[in-house]
Scaffold this active site. Structure first.
Site, PDB file in Angstrom:
ATOM      1  CG  ASP A 276     -85.315 -21.194 -21.526  1.00 34.65           C
ATOM      2  OD1 ASP A 276     -84.513 -21.873 -22.192  1.00 34.65           O
ATOM      3  OD2 ASP A 276     -85.092 -20.868 -20.334  1.00 34.65           O
TER       4      ASP A 276
ATOM      5  CG  ASN B  96     -75.824 -23.885 -26.426  1.00 35.41           C
ATOM      6  OD1 ASN B  96     -75.094 -23.232 -27.167  1.00 35.41           O
ATOM      7  ND2 ASN B  96     -76.655 -23.318 -25.564  1.00 35.41           N
TER       8      ASN B  96
ATOM      9  CG  HIS C  25     -81.941 -22.097 -26.844  1.00 32.51           C
ATOM     10  ND1 HIS C  25     -82.187 -21.754 -25.532  1.00 32.51           N
ATOM     11  CD2 HIS C  25     -81.036 -23.112 -26.789  1.00 32.51           C
ATOM     12  CE1 HIS C  25     -81.453 -22.509 -24.727  1.00 32.51           C
ATOM     13  NE2 HIS C  25     -80.741 -23.340 -25.463  1.00 32.51           N
TER      14      HIS C  25
ATOM     15  CG  HIS D  33     -82.391 -27.811 -25.854  1.00 32.47           C
ATOM     16  ND1 HIS D  33     -81.593 -28.766 -25.259  1.00 32.47           N
ATOM     17  CD2 HIS D  33     -81.859 -26.609 -25.493  1.00 32.47           C
ATOM     18  CE1 HIS D  33     -80.638 -28.172 -24.562  1.00 32.47           C
ATOM     19  NE2 HIS D  33     -80.769 -26.857 -24.696  1.00 32.47           N
TER      20      HIS D  33
END
Ligand code: AMP
Length: 127
Positions: free
Chosen positions: A35, A97, A112, A110
């Site tokens: 990230d 999310n 995390h 995606h």
């Protein structure tokens, strides 16, 4: 409302090689990279290469091969980052999310993978 995939989103551009990324691992159907604004010592994003907007979109419409490839890569990334507790690490959190209330910024599914420090409670209590 049908899913509408924006091919100009930043992760689509990363997948096309238009924007650089710090790749952690790549498989036939998935990519893992650091990230750009890490929230923890380990903050890796795992994405499918296909045009999926959210976890639900991916999970319900991707092929069995894409699904296995993605989830196995997520586990491999956690293992290689050294955060799996069963293997001597200190644990990790996986967050996806999806949509407005979650504050999803990038409309390409995606996951995390976060770890390397105590992460606190998932959310403040409701109410
Ligand atoms: P989300 O809010 O779940 O959509 O998270 C999007 C994440 O993508 C954020 O943590 C951003 O820091 C990250 N991000 C945005 N642009 C890039 C980029 N070019 N390379 C790596 N990570 C990015």
């Amino acid at each position: 409302m049908p899913y509408s995939y924006d091919p100009q989103n930043i992760f689509a551009r990363i997948l096309r090689g238009e924007i650089p990324n710090k790749t952690v691992a790549e498989t036939p159907h998935s990519l893992a990279f650091h990230d750009i604004r890490p929230h923890a010592p380990v903050h890796i994003l795992v994405i499918p290469k296909g045009p999926y907007v959210t976890l639900d979109h991916f999970s319900e419409t991707a092929s069995a091969e894409e699904l296995a490839d993605f989830w196995r890569l997520a586990a491999r990334v956690a293992r290689e980052a050294g955060v799996i507790e069963a293997e001597g690490g200190t644990g990790y959190r996986a967050i996806a999310n999806a949509g407005g209330h979650s504050h999803q910024e990038v409309p390409h599914f995606h996951l995390h993978i976060l770890g390397g420090r105590p992460l606190g409670a998932l959310l403040p209590p409701a109410g």
